[in-house]
Design a protein around this motif. Sequence first.
Motif, PDB file in Angstrom:
ATOM      1  N   ASP A 101       4.391   9.965  -9.236  1.00  7.63           N
ATOM      2  CA  ASP A 101       4.138   9.762 -10.434  1.00  7.63           C
ATOM      3  C   ASP A 101       5.290   8.909 -11.330  1.00  7.63           C
ATOM      4  N   PRO A 154       7.020   4.586 -10.578  1.00  4.86           N
ATOM      5  CA  PRO A 154       7.047   3.385 -10.116  1.00  4.86           C
ATOM      6  C   PRO A 154       8.193   3.452  -8.505  1.00  4.86           C
ATOM      7  N   HIS A 176       0.915  -1.165   0.088  1.00  2.45           N
ATOM      8  CA  HIS A 176      -0.130  -0.001   0.037  1.00  2.45           C
ATOM      9  C   HIS A 176       0.927   1.232  -0.067  1.00  2.45           C
ATOM     10  N   THR A 226       2.393   1.826  -3.496  1.00  2.26           N
ATOM     11  CA  THR A 226       1.293   2.530  -4.417  1.00  2.26           C
ATOM     12  C   THR A 226       1.285   3.832  -3.860  1.00  2.26           C
ATOM     13  N   GLU A 227       1.093   4.271  -2.581  1.00  2.35           N
ATOM     14  CA  GLU A 227       0.843   5.691  -2.506  1.00  2.35           C
ATOM     15  C   GLU A 227       1.847   6.612  -2.625  1.00  2.35           C
ATOM     16  N   SER A 254       4.337   5.858  -5.105  1.00  6.27           N
ATOM     17  CA  SER A 254       4.237   5.832  -6.604  1.00  6.27           C
ATOM     18  C   SER A 254       3.427   7.015  -7.304  1.00  6.27           C
ATOM     19  N   ASN A 255       2.240   7.072  -6.599  1.00  2.35           N
ATOM     20  CA  ASN A 255       1.105   7.965  -7.013  1.00  2.35           C
ATOM     21  C   ASN A 255       1.604   9.236  -6.858  1.00  2.35           C
ATOM     22  N   ALA A 256       2.066   9.588  -5.528  1.00  4.57           N
ATOM     23  CA  ALA A 256       2.463  10.854  -5.071  1.00  4.57           C
ATOM     24  C   ALA A 256       3.779  11.435  -6.159  1.00  4.57           C
TER      25      ALA A 256
END
Length: 180
Positions: free
Chosen positions: A50, A52, A40, A43-44, A46-48
């Motif tokens: 942008d 991997p 988790h 993923t968080e 990576s999203n922040a």
Amino acid sequence: MIHHITRTTKALIFLTLILSAVSLTAIRILLPKVQEYKIHLETEISNALDAPVKIGRLTTNIRGFVPEVVLKDIEINDPGTKKPVIRLNEIRLGINLLGIVGKLDLMSPAWITLVGAKISVTRKKDGSISIAGLKPNDETPLWLLHGGQFEVLQSEVVWRDEIRQGAPLSFSDVDIAIIN
């Protein structure tokens, strides 16, 4: 009158000690379960960013009275090639308990420490700053500094300044601390 003040003070001290002991016990019980949140957290982050992100290990610690999450062997990969562009030995995040309780803000660390980072920073002609491996956007990547303290330890930082147009400066085994 003094007897009542003394008794009230002793009661407050006793209550504070009991609450501190219960809180620290709860934290010590919950901290080992943090490993379950590794995917988790990847993923968080990576999203922040942008991009991997891969985390090798996730451990916990208590530094003084503050819980700390330690991410080890971190790689931030280029979204296109999937090759690592930023590697860090460790990221230490101090958990801001008052921020969690008061503001319900889980992403408000008391401190952020990067250990063993290899980072290339560029100041562009327009004055904006970019970090190699992170996608450029309208915001400066200094969003990391919103924590109370930011440290870079035992790291290699390359600074390119397009405004001054000089040769890149390279700093090896640096220790940098920024305190807001």
